[in-house]
Motif scaffolding. Structure first.
Motif, PDB file in Angstrom:
ATOM      1  N   ASP A 399      16.375 -19.275  55.074  1.00  0.00           N
ATOM      2  CA  ASP A 399      16.055 -20.441  54.531  1.00  0.00           C
ATOM      3  C   ASP A 399      15.555 -20.039  52.761  1.00  0.00           C
ATOM      4  O   ASP A 399      14.643 -19.022  52.910  1.00  0.00           O
ATOM      5  CB  ASP A 399      14.519 -20.814  54.983  1.00  0.00           C
ATOM      6  CG  ASP A 399      14.129 -21.885  54.431  1.00  0.00           C
ATOM      7  OD1 ASP A 399      14.722 -22.557  53.707  1.00  0.00           O
ATOM      8  OD2 ASP A 399      12.676 -22.076  55.840  1.00  0.00           O
ATOM      9  N   LEU A 401      13.373 -21.326  51.129  1.00  0.00           N
ATOM     10  CA  LEU A 401      11.547 -21.448  51.401  1.00  0.00           C
ATOM     11  C   LEU A 401      11.287 -20.299  51.698  1.00  0.00           C
ATOM     12  O   LEU A 401      10.011 -19.548  50.811  1.00  0.00           O
ATOM     13  CB  LEU A 401      11.096 -22.520  51.720  1.00  0.00           C
ATOM     14  CG  LEU A 401      10.126 -22.181  51.880  1.00  0.00           C
ATOM     15  CD1 LEU A 401       9.157 -23.165  50.686  1.00  0.00           C
ATOM     16  CD2 LEU A 401       9.138 -23.872  52.715  1.00  0.00           C
ATOM     17  N   THR A 404      12.166 -17.372  49.174  1.00  0.00           N
ATOM     18  CA  THR A 404      10.916 -17.370  47.595  1.00  0.00           C
ATOM     19  C   THR A 404       9.855 -16.952  48.151  1.00  0.00           C
ATOM     20  O   THR A 404       8.914 -15.964  47.472  1.00  0.00           O
ATOM     21  CB  THR A 404      10.376 -18.959  47.309  1.00  0.00           C
ATOM     22  OG1 THR A 404      12.003 -19.064  47.050  1.00  0.00           O
ATOM     23  CG2 THR A 404       9.841 -18.939  46.265  1.00  0.00           C
ATOM     24  N   LEU A 405       8.676 -17.314  49.384  1.00  0.00           N
ATOM     25  CA  LEU A 405       7.824 -16.865  50.182  1.00  0.00           C
ATOM     26  C   LEU A 405       7.931 -15.045  50.253  1.00  0.00           C
ATOM     27  O   LEU A 405       6.742 -14.321  49.627  1.00  0.00           O
ATOM     28  CB  LEU A 405       7.529 -17.295  51.447  1.00  0.00           C
ATOM     29  CG  LEU A 405       6.229 -16.939  52.030  1.00  0.00           C
ATOM     30  CD1 LEU A 405       5.577 -18.315  52.418  1.00  0.00           C
ATOM     31  CD2 LEU A 405       5.985 -15.635  52.711  1.00  0.00           C
ATOM     32  N   LEU A 434       3.355 -23.010  47.981  1.00  0.00           N
ATOM     33  CA  LEU A 434       4.534 -23.489  48.313  1.00  0.00           C
ATOM     34  C   LEU A 434       4.399 -24.766  49.452  1.00  0.00           C
ATOM     35  O   LEU A 434       5.246 -25.260  50.065  1.00  0.00           O
ATOM     36  CB  LEU A 434       5.103 -22.870  49.205  1.00  0.00           C
ATOM     37  CG  LEU A 434       5.499 -21.219  48.079  1.00  0.00           C
ATOM     38  CD1 LEU A 434       6.165 -20.020  49.134  1.00  0.00           C
ATOM     39  CD2 LEU A 434       6.741 -21.573  47.187  1.00  0.00           C
ATOM     40  N   LEU A 436       2.239 -24.756  52.164  1.00  0.00           N
ATOM     41  CA  LEU A 436       2.525 -24.179  53.653  1.00  0.00           C
ATOM     42  C   LEU A 436       0.613 -23.660  53.733  1.00  0.00           C
ATOM     43  O   LEU A 436       0.033 -22.836  52.856  1.00  0.00           O
ATOM     44  CB  LEU A 436       3.169 -23.390  53.165  1.00  0.00           C
ATOM     45  CG  LEU A 436       4.999 -22.791  53.016  1.00  0.00           C
ATOM     46  CD1 LEU A 436       5.509 -21.492  53.360  1.00  0.00           C
ATOM     47  CD2 LEU A 436       5.326 -24.206  53.789  1.00  0.00           C
ATOM     48  N   LYS A 440       2.030 -21.316  58.512  1.00  0.00           N
ATOM     49  CA  LYS A 440       3.320 -21.000  58.349  1.00  0.00           C
ATOM     50  C   LYS A 440       3.156 -20.107  57.688  1.00  0.00           C
ATOM     51  O   LYS A 440       4.614 -19.574  57.791  1.00  0.00           O
ATOM     52  CB  LYS A 440       4.094 -22.645  57.516  1.00  0.00           C
ATOM     53  CG  LYS A 440       3.821 -23.615  58.657  1.00  0.00           C
ATOM     54  CD  LYS A 440       5.341 -23.761  59.643  1.00  0.00           C
ATOM     55  CE  LYS A 440       4.680 -24.426  60.030  1.00  0.00           C
ATOM     56  NZ  LYS A 440       5.994 -24.691  61.021  1.00  0.00           N
TER      57      LYS A 440
END
Length: 483
Positions: A399, A401, A404-405, A434, A436, A440
């Motif tokens: 993923d 995302l 990136t996180l 982001l 979130l 999360k």
RNA sequence: GGUCCCAUCGUCUAGUGGCCUAGGACAUCACCCUCUCAAGGUGGAGGCACGGGUUCGAAUCCCGUUGGGACUGCCA
């Protein structure tokens, strides 16, 4: 006034059964409740076919673990053959015994369709002498009633006519349970026979033997009072079976149950303390326990409740006690006793005692047994972290995302003040950037660092793990993810 | 089959004739708390096996029925 003399009389034919543990406990409680009470351990090892020395050690160490200390013994029936021989000689002299040469086949043949159980008395009046294949049977009264005075159940009556002439010594000469047990109880001046309900139907036979022994021995010894404890059963309401049910007390010790919790739970099986509080100290048990209050009906051994209770006890420990008592599961190499078949998952060189002391409070309130500790905190000691693959796939995977996180987290954590509070704040901000929520945003970080999605509080864990190891794991997870 | 024991929430139990609208604990469900998981808090659902008696009154005493269990070994 002399106190009660009670005995726990297990046979060493297997692991220490939880039902035996409860019997031992109830006996012990009766003895301890009276300042003059005496608790005796007697190993009933007359069955040489099935006894094993290791089981004797098992009984003693399990009782030790439970804190059931002895006043007399351990005695062994295998040391008492002279007494049994004497009992037999006297009973023969008194006409209470007779020789029998019937074989199992003889009995079966004679029985045929006859449903009447037990021995038919074939040899009772044949006046056989001792021979190569003659067993010794007890001549039970044909008439009358034998009343067992049971503290728990009241008087239980057995018509003597329904009790057959049972064998007291095998044709090999070996004495059997009934005779050995009664001889010892009588010689030891046992006042209360406290045991499982499966023995209730043995009681009238034993009373007959006891009385016969009184009859041929000059001095009469008062019969004991009986107390037959309700059986411990499984979910199918059958007596707990060695084969099918988890009955080995040792295995509970190995899993990391505390003896005080185990004792407390055992006491709750067939008995209950006054009031609404079920968690009671041993001293309260001793103070309040009365055989008269023991319930009549079978009890299901509920591991779930035991486990809950154990969790309560673990949480009552001070942090230092927790560290100390969990040692066999955490650093077994430094312990005299350690659980069998249980390794923490790290080696002595990987383990860090100081770190563990800091981590311990984080897990103390999350485990119900000591055995649960190691899997929960392995990531503190083992590099690289062992990933729970489904958790990795779910929280990071491929993923973008998630990637990136993690990348942002690396940047932020390089600069951040290294404290749980600051890391907490930083993660909130990373998430916000982001889109979130924290719930999360923390998941990929947690998985990257601990290898799993559940575990001790994340930010405290990061603080304790340290910046370097945390960053390294974040990078490793990132690399792993983009593969 | 015979002998014996037993019968309150799913489980362990409190209850010993009126305090019972049957109490507590585990499990379960919901909600709260909350970075995950727990823990904790609050609340809910859930039981006197059935039928007869006795009694002014029965979960409690008696009888029966039904159901469950133990024992029925030259094991313990």
């Amino acid at each position: 006034m002399a106190g009660p003399r009670v005995r726990f009389a297990p046979s060493p034919t297997g692991y220490f059964h939880v039902g035996s543990a409860r019997s031992a406990l109830f006996n012990w409680l009766v003895a301890r409740r009276d300042p003059d009470g005496v608790f005796i351990l007697r190993i009933e090892d007359t069955d040489t076919e099935r006894n094993r020395e290791e089981w004797v050690d098992g009984i003693i160490s399990a009782m030790n673990w439970l804190g059931l200390d002895l006043d007399e013994g351990p005695f062994r029936q295998s040391d008492n053959y002279a007494q049994y021989a004497e009992s037999i000689a006297r009973l023969i002299g008194g006409g209470h015994l007779y020789y029998c040469d019937c074989t199992g086949d003889d009995l079966a043949a004679r029985k045929g369709d006859n449903k009447t159980p037990g021995y038919d008395g074939h040899c009772r009046d044949r006046d056989l002498g001792h021979g190569p294949a003659t067993a010794l049977r007890f001549k039970t009264p044909r008439e009358g009633v034998t009343t067992v005075h049971d503290v728990i159940r009241g008087d239980v009556e057995f018509a003597n006519a329904t009790i057959d002439d049972f064998v007291v010594a095998k044709s090999s000469g070996a004495v059997l349970y009934a005779l050995a047990n009664v001889t010892d109880d009588r010689n030891d001046r046992i006042t209360h026979v406290i045991r499982g309900e499966e023995h209730l139907s043995n009681a009238p036979k034993q009373m007959m033997l006891w009385e016969a022994l009184n009859h041929v021995s000059g001095g009469a010894v008062a019969l004991p009072v009986y107390a037959h404890l309700p059986l411990l059963v499984n979910e199918q309401r059958k007596k707990l079976s060695k084969r099918k049910d988890p009955v080995a007390t040792e295995s509970y010790r190995d899993q990391g149950y505390l003896p005080e919790a185990f004792v407390n739970y055992l006491a709750l099986l067939g008995w209950s303390p006054r009031g609404d509080q079920e968690i009671v100290a041993r001293s309260t048990l001793i103070e309040q326990f009365r055989l008269e209050d023991v319930s009549h009906s079978p009890a299901f051994f509920d591991v779930k409740k035991l486990t809950h209770l154990n969790g309560e006890y673990i949480r009552m420990l001070t942090p230092d006690e927790f560290v100390e008592r969990s040692a066999p599961w955490v650093r077994p190499w430094s312990c005299e006793w350690r659980p069998t078949d249980r390794e923490p998952g790290w080696s002595e060189s990987q383990f860090d005692g100081e770190l563990f002391s800091k981590v311990a409070p984080l897990v103390q309130e999350r485990v119900a047994t000591f055995g649960e500790i190691a899997p929960m905190i392995g990531f503190f000691f083992v590099d690289p972290v062992a990933f729970d693959e489904p958790a990795f796939a779910k929280s990071i995977g491929n993923d973008p995302l998630g990637q990136t996180l993690l990348a942002v987290a690396v940047e932020r954590f390089e600069e951040a003040e290294w404290s749980a509070a600051a890391l907490h704040e930083a993660t909130i901000e990373i998430g916000e950037a982001l889109g979130l929520v924290l719930r999360k945003a923390q998941a990929p970080i947690r998985c990257a660092v601990t290898g799993a999605l559940v575990g001790p509080p994340l930010f405290e864990s990061l603080e304790l793990l340290g910046r370097d190891r945390t960053l390294q794991r974040l990078r490793e997870a990132l690399a792993r993810s983009s593969k």
